[in-house]
Scaffold this motif. Structure first.
Motif, PDB file in Angstrom:
ATOM      1  N   LEU A  67      43.816 -61.019 -32.092  1.00  0.00           N
ATOM      2  CA  LEU A  67      44.429 -59.872 -31.419  1.00  0.00           C
ATOM      3  C   LEU A  67      43.388 -59.082 -30.635  1.00  0.00           C
ATOM      4  O   LEU A  67      42.340 -58.725 -31.162  1.00  0.00           O
ATOM      5  CB  LEU A  67      45.087 -58.950 -32.457  1.00  0.00           C
ATOM      6  N   GLY A  68      43.675 -58.855 -29.359  1.00  0.00           N
ATOM      7  CA  GLY A  68      42.784 -58.050 -28.540  1.00  0.00           C
ATOM      8  C   GLY A  68      41.636 -58.797 -27.900  1.00  0.00           C
ATOM      9  O   GLY A  68      40.824 -58.206 -27.195  1.00  0.00           O
ATOM     10  N   ALA A  69      41.568 -60.109 -28.093  1.00  0.00           N
ATOM     11  CA  ALA A  69      40.443 -60.860 -27.542  1.00  0.00           C
ATOM     12  C   ALA A  69      40.548 -61.042 -26.038  1.00  0.00           C
ATOM     13  O   ALA A  69      39.537 -61.230 -25.363  1.00  0.00           O
ATOM     14  CB  ALA A  69      40.349 -62.233 -28.225  1.00  0.00           C
ATOM     15  N   LEU A 104      43.729 -63.600 -19.701  1.00  0.00           N
ATOM     16  CA  LEU A 104      43.407 -64.936 -19.210  1.00  0.00           C
ATOM     17  C   LEU A 104      44.660 -65.663 -18.763  1.00  0.00           C
ATOM     18  O   LEU A 104      44.673 -66.313 -17.707  1.00  0.00           O
ATOM     19  CB  LEU A 104      42.684 -65.730 -20.302  1.00  0.00           C
ATOM     20  N   LEU A 105      45.731 -65.565 -19.553  1.00  0.00           N
ATOM     21  CA  LEU A 105      46.976 -66.230 -19.188  1.00  0.00           C
ATOM     22  C   LEU A 105      47.525 -65.687 -17.873  1.00  0.00           C
ATOM     23  O   LEU A 105      47.990 -66.456 -17.012  1.00  0.00           O
ATOM     24  CB  LEU A 105      48.007 -66.057 -20.305  1.00  0.00           C
ATOM     25  N   LEU A 121      34.014 -66.793 -24.446  1.00  0.00           N
ATOM     26  CA  LEU A 121      33.343 -65.661 -25.087  1.00  0.00           C
ATOM     27  C   LEU A 121      33.503 -64.459 -24.168  1.00  0.00           C
ATOM     28  O   LEU A 121      32.739 -64.268 -23.220  1.00  0.00           O
ATOM     29  CB  LEU A 121      31.873 -65.996 -25.343  1.00  0.00           C
ATOM     30  N   ASN A 122      34.540 -63.681 -24.438  1.00  0.00           N
ATOM     31  CA  ASN A 122      35.005 -62.646 -23.522  1.00  0.00           C
ATOM     32  C   ASN A 122      34.360 -61.286 -23.813  1.00  0.00           C
ATOM     33  O   ASN A 122      33.752 -61.087 -24.861  1.00  0.00           O
ATOM     34  CB  ASN A 122      36.533 -62.538 -23.656  1.00  0.00           C
ATOM     35  N   LYS A 123      34.503 -60.362 -22.866  1.00  0.00           N
ATOM     36  CA  LYS A 123      34.009 -58.983 -22.989  1.00  0.00           C
ATOM     37  C   LYS A 123      32.494 -58.932 -23.187  1.00  0.00           C
ATOM     38  O   LYS A 123      31.963 -58.085 -23.913  1.00  0.00           O
ATOM     39  CB  LYS A 123      34.721 -58.261 -24.141  1.00  0.00           C
ATOM     40  N   GLU A 136      33.708 -62.041 -18.537  1.00  0.00           N
ATOM     41  CA  GLU A 136      34.203 -60.666 -18.528  1.00  0.00           C
ATOM     42  C   GLU A 136      35.633 -60.705 -18.007  1.00  0.00           C
ATOM     43  O   GLU A 136      35.908 -61.326 -16.979  1.00  0.00           O
ATOM     44  CB  GLU A 136      33.341 -59.777 -17.616  1.00  0.00           C
ATOM     45  N   ARG A 137      36.553 -60.103 -18.747  1.00  0.00           N
ATOM     46  CA  ARG A 137      37.969 -60.066 -18.358  1.00  0.00           C
ATOM     47  C   ARG A 137      38.525 -61.468 -18.108  1.00  0.00           C
ATOM     48  O   ARG A 137      39.313 -61.685 -17.180  1.00  0.00           O
ATOM     49  CB  ARG A 137      38.176 -59.166 -17.138  1.00  0.00           C
ATOM     50  N   GLY A 138      38.105 -62.407 -18.925  1.00  0.00           N
ATOM     51  CA  GLY A 138      38.620 -63.770 -18.802  1.00  0.00           C
ATOM     52  C   GLY A 138      38.193 -64.487 -17.544  1.00  0.00           C
ATOM     53  O   GLY A 138      38.849 -65.456 -17.133  1.00  0.00           O
ATOM     54  N   GLY A 139      37.103 -64.055 -16.937  1.00  0.00           N
ATOM     55  CA  GLY A 139      36.682 -64.606 -15.652  1.00  0.00           C
ATOM     56  C   GLY A 139      36.004 -65.959 -15.753  1.00  0.00           C
ATOM     57  O   GLY A 139      34.808 -66.082 -15.441  1.00  0.00           O
TER      58      GLY A 139
END
Length: 325
Positions: free
Chosen positions: A19-21, A26-27, A159-161, A190-193
């Motif tokens: 939750l919150g990852a 990303l979707l 590996l986000n954020k 960062e931000r699912g980039g």
């Protein structure tokens, strides 16, 4: 899975993460980017997935087309039924993405592609992609075993954020991930980039492709960790006796299957010129020949175990005992 099937089956990506990852971010990127492909998206609203894969059954199913042509399904029912309905509309999309709930263990979803013959014949599990919150992962691992399971099952980790942590914190988090799963590809983001091409239709669940791209993928080491989830791999040079291997792995999965989150390997059988791909999720196993060994490649059998309370000497002895005499 036989090579002849690969172009005919639909690639399926399981998108998971606590939750919150950042799974939804990303979707949304996948759905909104102009990548020229169409994806059917199954949003998993089963609630918590139990050990017995007992899903909440509801007859409601909503299907609609996104602006970029993606087909989106809000699922309130059985995953197999939903996949069956999607596959009857096969020509409308290039692949399927299944987003699990943040509290879900990915195992029941992955098992679907082993246990249902119709789904197994028409789809291929392309990858389990896990989104990880770099800032909060240490706390998640301390208070939730699902977070460790999601990492252990992953073929690809986002590996986000990473912008929310210092370089030292990021290195520590990545090292912690490697303690749980040494074999997944990690993308810092960062931000699912992360480029979509690095996540979808990669064949990451096909261990043979991973080995071709990264020959050191299964390199073993003697380093042990005391953490709950660990990973280890073994290699033998002599060909395996298929009957010995089947007897050993069947017994192992029957007795230790609850602790074995993922098992996968490329096997060299005696008197056989083709490679055999084996993989299992808990007690559910699958395998098949995937084509001949390439000229010059060493015909060695390699196997990976990711799970809890793994006994390295016992697993090594068991695998070595499967060699043909």
């Amino acid at each position: 899975m036989a090579e002849a099937q690969t172009n005919e089956t639909v690639p399926v990506t399981v998108l998971t993460g606590y939750l919150g990852a950042g799974k939804t971010t990303l979707l949304n990127r996948i759905l909104s980017e102009n990548h020229g492909r169409k994806y059917a998206v199954v949003i998993n609203e089963f609630g918590e997935l139990g050990v017995d894969n007992d899903l909440v059954v509801d007859t409601d199913e909503e299907v609609f087309e996104m602006n970029n042509g993606c087909v989106c399904c809000t699922v309130r029912g059985d995953l197999i039924r939903i996949l069956g309905g999607l596959l009857r509309r096969r020509g409308r999309f290039d692949g399927i993405i299944i987003e699990t709930t943040g509290l879900a263990n990915p195992a029941p979803v992955a098992q679907t592609f082993f246990v249902d013959e119709d789904v197994k014949a028409k789809t291929r599990l392309d990858a389990i992609v896990t989104v990880v919150d770099a800032k909060h992962l240490p706390q998640r691992l301390a208070d939730s075993h699902e977070a460790a399971d999601q990492i252990a099952f992953a073929d690809v980790i986002v590996l986000n954020k990473t912008d929310l942590v210092t370089p030292d914190e990021l290195a520590a988090v990545e090292a912690r991930i490697r303690e749980i799963n040494r074999f997944a590809t990690i993308h810092r983001a960062e931000r699912g980039g992360v480029p979509i091409a690095e996540l979808l239709d990669r064949g990451a669940f096909d261990l043979d492709r991973v080995l071709a791209a990264r020959p050191d993928f299964l390199e073993d080491d003697s380093h042990e960790h005391n953490e709950d989830v660990s990973s280890m791999s073994f290699e033998v040079e002599r060909p395996l006796d298929p009957e010995k291997f089947n007897a050993w792995i069947s017994g192992l999965l029957a007795t230790k299957g609850q602790d074995l989150l993922r098992t996968k390997g490329i096997l060299a059988y005696a008197n056989e010129d083709r490679r055999f791909a084996f993989q299992a999720v808990h007690m559910i196993a699958d395998g098949g020949f995937i084509g001949p060994w390439k000229d010059g490649d060493p015909r060695r059998s390699r196997i990976v175990f990711i799970g809890r309370d793994l006994n390295r000497p016992q697993l090594r002895r068991g695998f070595e005992s499967c060699q043909a005499t």
